[in-house]
Design a protein around this motif. Structure first.
Motif, mmCIF file in Angstrom:
data_model
loop_
_atom_site.group_PDB
_atom_site.id
_atom_site.type_symbol
_atom_site.label_atom_id
_atom_site.label_comp_id
_atom_site.label_asym_id
_atom_site.label_seq_id
_atom_site.Cartn_x
_atom_site.Cartn_y
_atom_site.Cartn_z
ATOM 1 N N ASN A 84 0.141 -1.001 0.304
ATOM 2 C CA ASN A 84 -0.110 0.184 0.028
ATOM 3 C C ASN A 84 0.711 1.292 0.303
ATOM 4 O OD1 ASN A 84 -1.481 1.877 -0.020
ATOM 5 N ND2 ASN A 84 -2.551 1.113 2.035
ATOM 6 N N SER A 85 0.696 2.068 -0.742
ATOM 7 C CA SER A 85 1.081 3.133 -0.859
ATOM 8 C C SER A 85 1.010 3.903 -1.087
ATOM 9 C CB SER A 85 2.009 2.715 -2.213
ATOM 10 O OG SER A 85 1.482 3.277 -3.770
ATOM 11 N N THR A 86 0.025 4.585 -0.002
ATOM 12 C CA THR A 86 -0.497 5.873 -0.672
ATOM 13 C C THR A 86 -0.632 6.906 0.800
ATOM 14 O OG1 THR A 86 -3.054 4.204 0.897
ATOM 15 C CG2 THR A 86 -2.776 4.071 -1.395
ATOM 16 N N SER A 87 -0.044 6.484 1.261
ATOM 17 C CA SER A 87 0.584 7.248 2.345
ATOM 18 C C SER A 87 1.511 6.738 3.094
ATOM 19 C CB SER A 87 -1.066 6.882 3.614
ATOM 20 O OG SER A 87 -1.754 7.332 3.363
ATOM 21 N N PRO A 88 3.035 7.170 2.410
ATOM 22 C CA PRO A 88 4.296 6.623 2.685
ATOM 23 C C PRO A 88 4.674 7.159 3.890
ATOM 24 C CG PRO A 88 4.427 7.497 0.569
ATOM 25 C CD PRO A 88 2.601 7.572 0.964
ATOM 26 N N ILE A 89 5.292 7.331 4.497
ATOM 27 C CA ILE A 89 6.239 7.829 5.519
ATOM 28 C C ILE A 89 7.349 9.057 5.100
ATOM 29 C CG2 ILE A 89 7.848 7.744 7.405
ATOM 30 C CD1 ILE A 89 7.439 4.657 7.941
ATOM 31 N N GLU A 90 7.767 8.247 3.755
ATOM 32 C CA GLU A 90 8.574 9.190 2.674
ATOM 33 C C GLU A 90 8.004 8.728 1.201
ATOM 34 O OE1 GLU A 90 13.320 11.821 2.705
ATOM 35 O OE2 GLU A 90 12.412 10.108 4.450
ATOM 36 N N LEU A 91 8.137 9.636 0.617
ATOM 37 C CA LEU A 91 8.836 9.045 -1.020
ATOM 38 C C LEU A 91 9.902 9.986 -1.941
ATOM 39 C CD1 LEU A 91 7.514 7.599 -3.175
ATOM 40 C CD2 LEU A 91 5.874 9.852 -3.818
ATOM 41 N N LYS A 92 11.035 9.706 -2.665
ATOM 42 C CA LYS A 92 11.545 9.775 -3.106
ATOM 43 C C LYS A 92 11.233 9.883 -4.564
ATOM 44 C CE LYS A 92 14.346 10.967 1.402
ATOM 45 N NZ LYS A 92 16.200 10.871 0.966
ATOM 46 N N THR A 93 11.797 10.521 -5.733
ATOM 47 C CA THR A 93 11.193 9.729 -6.826
ATOM 48 C C THR A 93 12.429 11.001 -7.686
ATOM 49 O OG1 THR A 93 10.320 12.440 -6.711
ATOM 50 C CG2 THR A 93 8.648 10.417 -6.615
ATOM 51 N N THR A 94 13.853 11.060 -6.966
ATOM 52 C CA THR A 94 15.127 11.843 -7.842
ATOM 53 C C THR A 94 16.119 10.503 -7.709
ATOM 54 O OG1 THR A 94 14.262 13.899 -8.263
ATOM 55 C CG2 THR A 94 16.608 13.305 -8.404
ATOM 56 N N GLY A 95 16.991 9.867 -8.478
ATOM 57 C CA GLY A 95 17.510 8.711 -7.869
ATOM 58 C C GLY A 95 19.091 9.139 -8.256
ATOM 59 N N PRO A 96 20.524 9.079 -7.895
ATOM 60 C CA PRO A 96 19.810 8.227 -6.415
ATOM 61 C C PRO A 96 20.027 8.555 -5.378
ATOM 62 C CG PRO A 96 22.346 9.203 -6.717
ATOM 63 C CD PRO A 96 21.668 9.593 -7.898
ATOM 64 N N ALA A 97 18.786 7.852 -3.806
ATOM 65 C CA ALA A 97 17.910 8.256 -3.147
ATOM 66 C C ALA A 97 18.731 7.728 -1.863
ATOM 67 C CB ALA A 97 16.506 8.244 -2.962
#
Length: 306
Positions: A84-97
């Motif tokens: 379930n990815s609807t409410s992540p603690i932290e999301l990073k979309t730019t690599g490298p993370a």
């Protein structure tokens, strides 16, 4: 003069402590050379990678991926288990993370794009206070439980690539005399060969203890000791289709000493009937595999057979 010496002493201690802390910190590249992807071996691939690392407070996880093609989310255990990815603690979309491991406890990460988490792009780790390299888990204590039937690889079945997935599958399981291994595969594309440790290590399959060609293959573990399995098909062993397990105990209190390796009958046993594999007098198979190239071999295997 005395105060200056005290100041210098405190400064020296502070610098030494800082240097020690810095030296102890380690950056873990998730997946090593292949980075953060949907692994061909499913979630077993990252489980194995994590089993070969020791994570300590102060360490850093680095997820290498191409921006726009992957992402990484830190999530709760419940979200990890259900993808379930609807409410992540932290999301990073730019690599490298990078994620800093600042506290003791469990950390959970998933890919949120499409169904990548369900396909195995997920990682769970446990962070401890002590730094240092990976250490092997203690061998499970003998048990008096009844026989258990294990499906080798579970939903993966018996196929190429396999080495790292099967090592992760076997890791943590307790095999006792009386248990049964079941190998599921498509007939005429795979087989199961019982081999010696030397043949297992060198992938030499011209001299086998037994070979089973009809799926499903049932192998009853009738003796304590080390058992080694691979395939006789061309390059399957080299590409990782191999499994090593250690049978550590008997299921009854009247245990006897392990027997010597036996010579298989000239008549091949039926693959649909339970058959015993011979024990081998050698060192226990390692559960920690060299971690630097595991994704490389997984993908090479997939490419070779597709």
């Amino acid at each position: 003069m005395g105060s200056e010496l005290k100041y210098l002493a405190v400064l020296a201690i502070t610098v030494a402590a800082f240097l020690h802390s810095t030296a102890a910190q380690e950056t873990h590249i998730v997946g090593d050379e292949f980075g953060w992807i949907v692994p061909p071996g499913g979630h077993y691939a990252y489980e194995l990678w994590a089993s070969g690392h020791k994570f300590s407070v102060g360490d850093i996880l680095e997820f290498k991926f191409t921006t726009g093609e992957q992402d990484v989310a830190k999530v709760t255990k419940e979200a990890f288990d259900s993808c379930n990815s609807t409410s992540p603690i932290e999301l990073k979309t730019t690599g490298p993370a990078n994620f800093s491991l600042n506290t003791i406890g469990e950390y959970y990460f998933i890919g949120t794009m499409d169904k990548r988490c369900e396909l195995g792009q997920k990682l769970a780790i446990n962070v401890t206070a002590n730094s240092g390299g990976p250490s092997a888990s203690p061998a499970p204590a003998p048990t008096a439980r009844g026989p258990v039937t294990y499906i080798v690889g579970e939903q993966l079945g018996w196929f190429v690539p396999g080495q790292y997935a099967y090592s992760a599958w076997a890791n943590g399981k307790t095999f006792i005399v009386g248990d049964t291994l079941v190998f599921n595969f498509i007939n005429e594309t795979q087989d199961v060969a019982v081999v010696t440790k030397a043949a297992f290590d060198n992938c030499t399959t011209n001299s086998t203890i037994a070979v089973y060609t009809d799926s499903p293959v049932y192998i009853v573990l009738n003796t304590t000791g080390e058992h080694y399995f691979t395939s006789t098909y061309d390059r399957h062993c080299e590409l990782g289709q191999k499994l090593a397990i250690n049978v550590i105990a008997k299921s009854t209190k009247t245990a006897t000493s392990p027997s010597s390796p036996t010579t298989p009958s000239s008549q091949a046993p039926s693959a649909h009937s339970p058959a015993a594999s011979a024990p081998l007098n050698s060192a226990a198979p390692s559960t920690i595999i060299g971690r630097g190239y595991f994704f490389t071999f997984l993908l090479v295997g997939m490419a070779f057979f597709h």
